[in-house]
Scaffold this motif. Structure first.
Motif, PDB file in Angstrom:
ATOM      1  N   LEU A 144       0.822  -1.208   0.000  1.00  6.63           N
ATOM      2  CA  LEU A 144       0.000   0.000   0.000  1.00  6.63           C
ATOM      3  C   LEU A 144       0.860   1.263   0.000  1.00  6.63           C
ATOM      4  CD1 LEU A 144      -2.900  -0.947   2.446  1.00  6.63           C
ATOM      5  CD2 LEU A 144      -3.051  -0.632  -0.031  1.00  6.63           C
ATOM      6  N   LYS A 145       1.969   1.235   0.733  1.00  9.12           N
ATOM      7  CA  LYS A 145       2.863   2.404   0.751  1.00  9.12           C
ATOM      8  C   LYS A 145       3.496   2.649  -0.612  1.00  9.12           C
ATOM      9  CE  LYS A 145       4.010   2.266   5.670  1.00  9.12           C
ATOM     10  NZ  LYS A 145       5.057   1.946   6.682  1.00  9.12           N
ATOM     11  N   ALA A 146       3.540   1.601  -1.433  1.00 16.64           N
ATOM     12  CA  ALA A 146       4.111   1.740  -2.780  1.00 16.64           C
ATOM     13  C   ALA A 146       3.122   2.354  -3.762  1.00 16.64           C
ATOM     14  CB  ALA A 146       4.551   0.371  -3.294  1.00 16.64           C
ATOM     15  N   MET A 147       1.903   2.662  -3.299  1.00 14.67           N
ATOM     16  CA  MET A 147       0.847   3.116  -4.204  1.00 14.67           C
ATOM     17  C   MET A 147       0.873   4.613  -4.462  1.00 14.67           C
ATOM     18  SD  MET A 147      -0.740   0.399  -5.114  1.00 14.67           S
ATOM     19  CE  MET A 147       0.718  -0.619  -4.920  1.00 14.67           C
ATOM     20  N   ARG A 148       1.966   5.277  -4.156  1.00 14.39           N
ATOM     21  CA  ARG A 148       1.975   6.737  -4.287  1.00 14.39           C
ATOM     22  C   ARG A 148       1.999   7.201  -5.738  1.00 14.39           C
ATOM     23  NH1 ARG A 148       5.995   7.228   0.819  1.00 14.39           N
ATOM     24  NH2 ARG A 148       4.382   7.050   2.398  1.00 14.39           N
ATOM     25  N   ARG A 149       2.786   6.514  -6.564  1.00 15.15           N
ATOM     26  CA  ARG A 149       2.875   6.914  -7.977  1.00 15.15           C
ATOM     27  C   ARG A 149       2.767   5.672  -8.856  1.00 15.15           C
ATOM     28  NH1 ARG A 149       6.545  10.093  -5.397  1.00 15.15           N
ATOM     29  NH2 ARG A 149       8.243   8.628  -5.777  1.00 15.15           N
ATOM     30  N   VAL A 150       1.561   5.139  -8.913  1.00 16.79           N
ATOM     31  CA  VAL A 150       1.346   3.917  -9.701  1.00 16.79           C
ATOM     32  C   VAL A 150       0.040   4.042 -10.471  1.00 16.79           C
ATOM     33  CG1 VAL A 150       2.620   2.422  -8.107  1.00 16.79           C
ATOM     34  CG2 VAL A 150       0.173   2.812  -7.751  1.00 16.79           C
ATOM     35  N   ASN A 151      -0.207   3.063 -11.340  1.00 17.12           N
ATOM     36  CA  ASN A 151      -1.462   3.104 -12.092  1.00 17.12           C
ATOM     37  C   ASN A 151      -2.596   2.529 -11.247  1.00 17.12           C
ATOM     38  OD1 ASN A 151      -1.789   0.175 -12.568  1.00 17.12           O
ATOM     39  ND2 ASN A 151       0.034   0.399 -13.855  1.00 17.12           N
ATOM     40  N   PRO A 152      -3.852   2.855 -11.589  1.00 24.17           N
ATOM     41  CA  PRO A 152      -5.006   2.422 -10.794  1.00 24.17           C
ATOM     42  C   PRO A 152      -5.091   0.903 -10.632  1.00 24.17           C
ATOM     43  CG  PRO A 152      -5.655   4.143 -12.318  1.00 24.17           C
ATOM     44  CD  PRO A 152      -4.244   3.763 -12.682  1.00 24.17           C
ATOM     45  N   ARG A 153      -4.625   0.154 -11.603  1.00 19.68           N
ATOM     46  CA  ARG A 153      -4.694  -1.308 -11.516  1.00 19.68           C
ATOM     47  C   ARG A 153      -3.902  -1.826 -10.317  1.00 19.68           C
ATOM     48  NH1 ARG A 153      -2.948  -4.413 -16.799  1.00 19.68           N
ATOM     49  NH2 ARG A 153      -0.994  -3.415 -16.242  1.00 19.68           N
ATOM     50  N   ASP A 154      -2.734  -1.209 -10.064  1.00 20.88           N
ATOM     51  CA  ASP A 154      -1.941  -1.612  -8.905  1.00 20.88           C
ATOM     52  C   ASP A 154      -2.659  -1.281  -7.598  1.00 20.88           C
ATOM     53  OD1 ASP A 154       0.481  -2.877  -9.787  1.00 20.88           O
ATOM     54  OD2 ASP A 154       1.173  -0.959 -10.548  1.00 20.88           O
ATOM     55  N   VAL A 155      -3.330  -0.129  -7.571  1.00 21.14           N
ATOM     56  CA  VAL A 155      -4.066   0.263  -6.366  1.00 21.14           C
ATOM     57  C   VAL A 155      -5.168  -0.747  -6.069  1.00 21.14           C
ATOM     58  CG1 VAL A 155      -5.505   2.032  -5.292  1.00 21.14           C
ATOM     59  CG2 VAL A 155      -3.579   2.708  -6.743  1.00 21.14           C
ATOM     60  N   HIS A 156      -5.935  -1.099  -7.085  1.00 15.66           N
ATOM     61  CA  HIS A 156      -7.017  -2.068  -6.892  1.00 15.66           C
ATOM     62  C   HIS A 156      -6.457  -3.428  -6.473  1.00 15.66           C
ATOM     63  CE1 HIS A 156      -9.466   0.560  -9.871  1.00 15.66           C
ATOM     64  NE2 HIS A 156      -9.587   0.992  -8.623  1.00 15.66           N
ATOM     65  N   ARG A 157      -5.325  -3.777  -7.035  1.00 11.82           N
ATOM     66  CA  ARG A 157      -4.716  -5.067  -6.688  1.00 11.82           C
ATOM     67  C   ARG A 157      -4.239  -5.067  -5.231  1.00 11.82           C
ATOM     68  NH1 ARG A 157      -0.067  -8.118 -10.351  1.00 11.82           N
ATOM     69  NH2 ARG A 157      -0.137 -10.109  -9.229  1.00 11.82           N
ATOM     70  N   ALA A 158      -3.680  -3.941  -4.788  1.00 13.59           N
ATOM     71  CA  ALA A 158      -3.207  -3.850  -3.401  1.00 13.59           C
ATOM     72  C   ALA A 158      -4.371  -3.904  -2.422  1.00 13.59           C
ATOM     73  CB  ALA A 158      -2.402  -2.563  -3.207  1.00 13.59           C
ATOM     74  N   LEU A 159      -5.447  -3.236  -2.749  1.00 16.64           N
ATOM     75  CA  LEU A 159      -6.621  -3.267  -1.874  1.00 16.64           C
ATOM     76  C   LEU A 159      -7.280  -4.650  -1.883  1.00 16.64           C
ATOM     77  CD1 LEU A 159      -8.103   0.255  -2.672  1.00 16.64           C
ATOM     78  CD2 LEU A 159      -6.988  -0.477  -0.542  1.00 16.64           C
ATOM     79  N   ALA A 160      -7.228  -5.319  -3.022  1.00 19.23           N
ATOM     80  CA  ALA A 160      -7.737  -6.695  -3.087  1.00 19.23           C
ATOM     81  C   ALA A 160      -6.880  -7.619  -2.225  1.00 19.23           C
ATOM     82  CB  ALA A 160      -7.746  -7.191  -4.531  1.00 19.23           C
TER      83      ALA A 160
END
Length: 224
Positions: A144-160
């Motif tokens: 989650l801390k890596a989600m600062r500058r990533v694409n939305p797909r990574d964010v959804h994957r991290a939350l999943a």
């Protein structure tokens, strides 16, 4: 112990002096003494002496999971992803199963070396799960801390990943803060609203940092 005292002083030479005196005394050397000296090497970033010591331990047959995890910590500190991955492979060759600590070190190293490309980190998480190692709050927090500058797909994957882990976000304030900051940054308003509504029943006693995150979250939702 004298070795731990040398570690507190970050004195690698003194740690090796103590180890050599133990060898000369004829006493039976156990893996704990070696691991303590290894930790001193890693703590000061001296990976050359660390790897040489591990080779000596290998010849003596005194390697264990703590040895490898300590070495992984060193590679993580140096952001040496290939070195960290090599250690995981070596652990398996030695019949030592990498655990959550092992994998979290590699995940952290992969994120640090990613430059925005988290494919190596995700591959490590996938490998971790394939081998039956349950992701924990450290794994989730790192991603989650890596989600600062990533694409939305990574964010959804991290939350999943968070959802799949079954972790209670209120059980750890670092995790809670990380989830809140991720939701605020990436406009995950529904999840944010759910976290805030359940917060009142969680019984958590937040510190100043958590209060700040909660206030920011509430303010974000008011502006929506």
């Amino acid at each position: 112990s004298l070795i731990r005292a040398a570690g507190r002083d970050k004195d690698v030479d003194r740690a090796f002096d103590v180890l050599n005196k133990l060898k000369e005394s004829g006493e039976k050397m156990d893996v704990a003494a070696y691991n303590c000296v290894l930790d001193v090497c890693v703590s000061v970033g001296d990976m050359d002496r660390a790897t040489n010591l591990v080779e000596e331990m290998r010849q003596r047959g005194t390697l264990n999971q703590i040895t490898y995890n300590t070495l992984l910590k060193g590679y993580s500190g140096k952001v040496d992803l290939q070195g960290a991955k090599r250690i995981i492979r070596e652990m398996r060759c030695q019949g030592i199963q990498p655990d959550d600590v092992s994998y979290n070190s590699v995940v952290h190293t992969a994120v640090s070396a990613s430059h925005g490309d988290l494919s190596e980190a995700w591959e490590t998480v996938d490998e971790m799960e394939r081998h039956g190692i349950k992701v924990d709050r450290y794994t989730v927090s790192i991603m989650l801390k890596a989600m600062r500058r990533v694409n939305p797909r990574d964010v959804h994957r991290a939350l999943a990943l968070l959802d799949r882990s079954g972790l209670d976000v209120y059980s750890d304030e670092i995790l809670l803060n990380t989830v809140l900051e991720t939701c605020i940054r990436h406009r995950e308003y529904r999840r944010l609203e759910n976290i805030l509504s359940r917060y009142r029943m969680s019984g958590i006693r937040p510190d100043v940092h958590t209060y700040s995150s909660l206030i920011k979250a509430a303010g974000t939702l008011k502006r929506v």
